[in-house]
Design an enzyme around this catalytic site. Sequence first.
Site, PDB file in Angstrom:
ATOM      1  N   ARG A 253       1.002  -1.331  -0.108  1.00 14.44           N
ATOM      2  CA  ARG A 253       0.024  -0.044  -0.021  1.00 14.44           C
ATOM      3  C   ARG A 253       0.910   1.090  -0.057  1.00 14.44           C
ATOM      4  NH1 ARG A 253      -2.688   4.067   0.609  1.00 14.44           N
ATOM      5  NH2 ARG A 253      -4.789   4.410   1.128  1.00 14.44           N
TER       6      ARG A 253
ATOM      7  N   GLU B  92     -10.973   4.590  -5.303  1.00 16.66           N
ATOM      8  CA  GLU B  92     -11.469   3.511  -5.512  1.00 16.66           C
ATOM      9  C   GLU B  92     -11.643   2.888  -6.708  1.00 16.66           C
ATOM     10  OE1 GLU B  92     -11.141   1.354  -3.022  1.00 16.66           O
ATOM     11  OE2 GLU B  92     -10.488   2.932  -1.622  1.00 16.66           O
TER      12      GLU B  92
ATOM     13  N   ARG C 170      -1.223  -4.978   4.791  1.00 13.21           N
ATOM     14  CA  ARG C 170      -0.265  -4.819   3.707  1.00 13.21           C
ATOM     15  C   ARG C 170       0.842  -4.067   3.979  1.00 13.21           C
ATOM     16  NH1 ARG C 170      -5.259  -1.846   0.805  1.00 13.21           N
ATOM     17  NH2 ARG C 170      -5.421  -0.806   2.565  1.00 13.21           N
TER      18      ARG C 170
END
Length: 156
Positions: free
Chosen positions: A47, A55, A89
Amino acid sequence: MRYFLCFFCFILPLALQARMADCFVVGISDGDTFTCLTANLKPIKVRLAEIDAPEKAQPFGKKSRQMLGSLIHKRHVTLVIQGYDRYQRTLATVYDKQGQNINLIMVQQGMAWAYRQYLQDVAYLQAEQTAREHRRGLWRDPSPIEPHLWRQQQRR
């Protein structure tokens, strides 16, 4: 005290090295998340730190993903790891082989916001302001919605 300093001088460079990793990008999830393989073929979900990209289903989500892909997909990158998020992540600032900060480029191109909630480097705010002024990327939209607000709206 002298032993402590010697220990500190020896361990610090090792600790700093452990916070960096080189990998090969094999997949792009969206404008701020990708998967890469380490030298021993271990997959890492990364990330991008300090930014928040639209998104997938959000306006400019597809373009943001495409931009990240054009910058790093099927390329070697260096991760400067800052930690892990709640989804496990790896949070990192990503650099290409020329030493360019990919996270910052995404904001400069108007493909992501500076993520104020987690921001440490004001360069991201400056890059976002410049992208807004030049109406780059998502700033062409008259009223772009920050991804964290868009996610909240989708949960309702």
